[in-house]
Design a protein around this motif. Structure first.
Motif, PDB file in Angstrom:
ATOM      1  N   LEU A   1       0.463  13.597  73.797  1.00  0.00           N
ATOM      2  CA  LEU A   1       0.368  14.616  74.841  1.00  0.00           C
ATOM      3  C   LEU A   1      -0.720  14.199  75.825  1.00  0.00           C
ATOM      4  CD1 LEU A   1       0.917  17.398  76.135  1.00  0.00           C
ATOM      5  CD2 LEU A   1      -0.716  18.378  74.495  1.00  0.00           C
ATOM      6  N   VAL A   2      -0.367  14.197  77.109  1.00  0.00           N
ATOM      7  CA  VAL A   2      -1.318  13.855  78.157  1.00  0.00           C
ATOM      8  C   VAL A   2      -1.458  15.060  79.075  1.00  0.00           C
ATOM      9  CG1 VAL A   2      -1.876  12.227  80.000  1.00  0.00           C
ATOM     10  CG2 VAL A   2      -0.507  11.462  78.037  1.00  0.00           C
ATOM     11  N   ILE A   3      -2.676  15.554  79.222  1.00  0.00           N
ATOM     12  CA  ILE A   3      -2.911  16.712  80.095  1.00  0.00           C
ATOM     13  C   ILE A   3      -3.699  16.238  81.308  1.00  0.00           C
ATOM     14  CG2 ILE A   3      -3.966  18.996  80.287  1.00  0.00           C
ATOM     15  CD1 ILE A   3      -3.341  19.399  77.316  1.00  0.00           C
ATOM     16  N   SER A   4      -3.047  16.383  82.463  1.00  0.00           N
ATOM     17  CA  SER A   4      -3.483  15.780  83.726  1.00  0.00           C
ATOM     18  C   SER A   4      -3.694  16.892  84.747  1.00  0.00           C
ATOM     19  CB  SER A   4      -2.353  14.826  84.162  1.00  0.00           C
ATOM     20  OG  SER A   4      -2.586  14.179  85.361  1.00  0.00           O
ATOM     21  N   ALA A   5      -4.810  16.848  85.454  1.00  0.00           N
ATOM     22  CA  ALA A   5      -5.080  17.894  86.454  1.00  0.00           C
ATOM     23  C   ALA A   5      -4.084  17.816  87.602  1.00  0.00           C
ATOM     24  CB  ALA A   5      -6.505  17.760  86.977  1.00  0.00           C
ATOM     25  N   HIS A   6      -3.852  16.587  88.061  1.00  0.00           N
ATOM     26  CA  HIS A   6      -3.037  16.376  89.262  1.00  0.00           C
ATOM     27  C   HIS A   6      -1.865  15.442  88.947  1.00  0.00           C
ATOM     28  CE1 HIS A   6      -7.321  16.987  90.687  1.00  0.00           C
ATOM     29  NE2 HIS A   6      -6.687  18.080  91.091  1.00  0.00           N
ATOM     30  N   ALA A   7      -0.996  15.295  89.939  1.00  0.00           N
ATOM     31  CA  ALA A   7       0.257  14.574  89.675  1.00  0.00           C
ATOM     32  C   ALA A   7       0.067  13.081  89.445  1.00  0.00           C
ATOM     33  CB  ALA A   7       1.222  14.808  90.836  1.00  0.00           C
ATOM     34  N   GLY A   8      -1.014  12.492  89.980  1.00  0.00           N
ATOM     35  CA  GLY A   8      -1.165  11.048  89.840  1.00  0.00           C
ATOM     36  C   GLY A   8      -2.085  10.614  88.713  1.00  0.00           C
ATOM     37  N   ASP A   9      -2.937  11.500  88.254  1.00  0.00           N
ATOM     38  CA  ASP A   9      -4.014  11.093  87.332  1.00  0.00           C
ATOM     39  C   ASP A   9      -3.500  10.347  86.107  1.00  0.00           C
ATOM     40  OD1 ASP A   9      -5.815  12.413  89.019  1.00  0.00           O
ATOM     41  OD2 ASP A   9      -5.629  14.291  87.901  1.00  0.00           O
ATOM     42  N   PHE A  10      -2.442  10.845  85.526  1.00  0.00           N
ATOM     43  CA  PHE A  10      -1.961  10.246  84.267  1.00  0.00           C
ATOM     44  C   PHE A  10      -1.484   8.811  84.462  1.00  0.00           C
ATOM     45  CE2 PHE A  10       2.691  10.155  84.661  1.00  0.00           C
ATOM     46  CZ  PHE A  10       2.919  11.017  85.712  1.00  0.00           C
ATOM     47  N   VAL A  11      -1.058   8.495  85.681  1.00  0.00           N
ATOM     48  CA  VAL A  11      -0.519   7.156  85.927  1.00  0.00           C
ATOM     49  C   VAL A  11      -1.646   6.132  86.010  1.00  0.00           C
ATOM     50  CG1 VAL A  11       0.912   5.749  87.448  1.00  0.00           C
ATOM     51  CG2 VAL A  11       1.372   8.201  87.209  1.00  0.00           C
ATOM     52  N   TRP A  12      -2.658   6.418  86.840  1.00  0.00           N
ATOM     53  CA  TRP A  12      -3.766   5.456  87.008  1.00  0.00           C
ATOM     54  C   TRP A  12      -4.502   5.244  85.693  1.00  0.00           C
ATOM     55  CZ3 TRP A  12      -1.816   4.592  91.381  1.00  0.00           C
ATOM     56  CH2 TRP A  12      -1.548   5.604  92.303  1.00  0.00           C
ATOM     57  N   ARG A  13      -4.716   6.326  84.975  1.00  0.00           N
ATOM     58  CA  ARG A  13      -5.724   6.294  83.905  1.00  0.00           C
ATOM     59  C   ARG A  13      -5.149   6.139  82.515  1.00  0.00           C
ATOM     60  NH1 ARG A  13      -7.727  10.364  88.043  1.00  0.00           N
ATOM     61  NH2 ARG A  13      -8.652   8.789  89.371  1.00  0.00           N
ATOM     62  N   ALA A  14      -3.870   6.508  82.341  1.00  0.00           N
ATOM     63  CA  ALA A  14      -3.300   6.472  80.992  1.00  0.00           C
ATOM     64  C   ALA A  14      -1.884   5.911  80.978  1.00  0.00           C
ATOM     65  CB  ALA A  14      -3.304   7.889  80.397  1.00  0.00           C
ATOM     66  N   GLY A  15      -1.463   5.329  82.088  1.00  0.00           N
ATOM     67  CA  GLY A  15      -0.089   4.815  82.165  1.00  0.00           C
ATOM     68  C   GLY A  15       0.214   3.791  81.080  1.00  0.00           C
ATOM     69  N   GLY A  16      -0.768   2.970  80.752  1.00  0.00           N
ATOM     70  CA  GLY A  16      -0.557   1.957  79.715  1.00  0.00           C
ATOM     71  C   GLY A  16      -0.367   2.579  78.346  1.00  0.00           C
ATOM     72  N   ALA A  17      -1.207   3.546  78.024  1.00  0.00           N
ATOM     73  CA  ALA A  17      -1.089   4.213  76.714  1.00  0.00           C
ATOM     74  C   ALA A  17       0.255   4.919  76.591  1.00  0.00           C
ATOM     75  CB  ALA A  17      -2.229   5.226  76.535  1.00  0.00           C
ATOM     76  N   ILE A  18       0.698   5.529  77.681  1.00  0.00           N
ATOM     77  CA  ILE A  18       1.980   6.242  77.670  1.00  0.00           C
ATOM     78  C   ILE A  18       3.128   5.249  77.474  1.00  0.00           C
ATOM     79  CG2 ILE A  18       3.566   7.622  79.060  1.00  0.00           C
ATOM     80  CD1 ILE A  18       0.998   8.746  80.493  1.00  0.00           C
ATOM     81  N   ALA A  19       3.098   4.163  78.233  1.00  0.00           N
ATOM     82  CA  ALA A  19       4.173   3.164  78.130  1.00  0.00           C
ATOM     83  C   ALA A  19       4.200   2.515  76.747  1.00  0.00           C
ATOM     84  CB  ALA A  19       4.006   2.108  79.224  1.00  0.00           C
ATOM     85  N   LEU A  20       3.027   2.290  76.165  1.00  0.00           N
ATOM     86  CA  LEU A  20       2.982   1.720  74.814  1.00  0.00           C
ATOM     87  C   LEU A  20       3.615   2.671  73.795  1.00  0.00           C
ATOM     88  CD1 LEU A  20      -0.591   0.136  74.618  1.00  0.00           C
ATOM     89  CD2 LEU A  20       1.585  -1.086  74.407  1.00  0.00           C
ATOM     90  N   ALA A  21       3.274   3.963  73.906  1.00  0.00           N
ATOM     91  CA  ALA A  21       3.830   4.953  72.977  1.00  0.00           C
ATOM     92  C   ALA A  21       5.353   4.990  73.106  1.00  0.00           C
ATOM     93  CB  ALA A  21       3.222   6.328  73.242  1.00  0.00           C
ATOM     94  N   ALA A  22       5.826   5.019  74.349  1.00  0.00           N
ATOM     95  CA  ALA A  22       7.270   5.072  74.573  1.00  0.00           C
ATOM     96  C   ALA A  22       7.952   3.817  74.037  1.00  0.00           C
ATOM     97  CB  ALA A  22       7.555   5.248  76.069  1.00  0.00           C
ATOM     98  N   ALA A  23       7.301   2.676  74.215  1.00  0.00           N
ATOM     99  CA  ALA A  23       7.883   1.407  73.744  1.00  0.00           C
ATOM    100  C   ALA A  23       7.985   1.377  72.219  1.00  0.00           C
ATOM    101  CB  ALA A  23       7.034   0.233  74.238  1.00  0.00           C
TER     102      ALA A  23
END
Ligand SMILES: [Zn+2]
Length: 247
Positions: free
Chosen positions: A12-34
């Motif tokens: 679960l990623v909780i992001s204040a704004h629409a872009g934050d999760f991409v810059w800061r956690a995009g790698g962790a998200i993509a790894l989990a999905a992979a």
């Protein structure tokens, strides 16, 4: 640690704004999905007022900007392999409310995340980021309470990782976890490129991933044969690591 859970792990990623999760956690998200895990991003706002300067300068209306940022973030989440939900709570300021925390409790109870990512608690440049973090943490605690009136089972104790803020030194951010995102960096870059409203960030966060990759190699020791182009993301743990083996 072993887990009794039989369903795939969830992030679960909780992001204040629409872009934050991409810059800061995009790698962790993509790894989990992979790895075949479920990854869900909750955006408390679209970043429509505070992080969409280009669209404002182009004369767009507030509703147009929200629609643009929603579509961009949806494309980025899809690229990373994540689900995304927008709570449309407004930004600049993002106002903390009991209702918003309760909606997050519902997300925790429904998802039962194994890992939670959010902003650090300090950011003198951006009040929305700490506000999002405070609500994310408060909701996590409430979701654990057996007596809290929300659907679903009480939450366990998923570890919380703060992702790297834009000005880490000013935000009391000292990396204590370096995540190797080399295998998914191309995907993160594609997700970043889904956000033309903040094009100035693409190269900035590519360069940051290179620097964190250098730091990662330095801490992994010289003999592991990590490639020269290792890319990294930095995190801080909020709670102690739980383990039977020191590593
Ligand atoms: Zn932000």
């Amino acid at each position: 640690m072993t887990s009794a859970k039989t369903t795939p792990r969830t992030l679960l990623v909780i992001s204040a704004h629409a872009g934050d999760f991409v810059w800061r956690a995009g790698g962790a998200i993509a790894l989990a999905a992979a790895r075949g895990e479920r990854a869900k991003v909750v955006c408390l706002s679209f970043g429509e007022r505070g992080e969409s300067a280009k669209a404002w300068r182009a004369g767009r209306t507030l509703d147009e900007i929200k629609a643009i940022r929603r579509e961009e973030a949806e494309n980025a989440a899809t690229t990373l392999g994540a689900e995304i939900e927008f709570l449309d709570a407004g930004d600049y300021p993002l106002v903390e409310t009991t209702e918003l925390v309760d909606r997050l409790v519902g997300v925790y109870r429904e998802l039962a995340p194994d890992v939670v990512l959010t902003h650090p608690l300090a950011d003198p440049y951006n009040g929305d980021h700490p506000a999002a973090a405070r609500m994310a943490l408060q909701a996590r605690v409430l979701a654990q309470a057996a007596g809290y009136d929300a659907p679903g089972e009480p939450l366990g104790a998923p570890p919380v990782f703060f992702f790297e803020p834009h000005q880490p030194e000013q935000c009391d951010f000292k990396p204590d976890v370096l995540l190797d995102i080399t295998a998914v960096f191309d995907r993160k870059r594609k997700a970043m490129e889904c956000l033309p409203a903040q094009q100035h960030m693409w190269d900035y966060y590519t360069d940051l991933a290179k620097r964190r990759g250098v730091q990662l190699r330095r801490n992994a020791g010289p003999n592991l044969g990590l490639p020269h182009d290792t890319m990294g993301e930095a995190y801080m743990r909020l709670y102690p690591q739980v383990t039977g083996v020191l590593e």
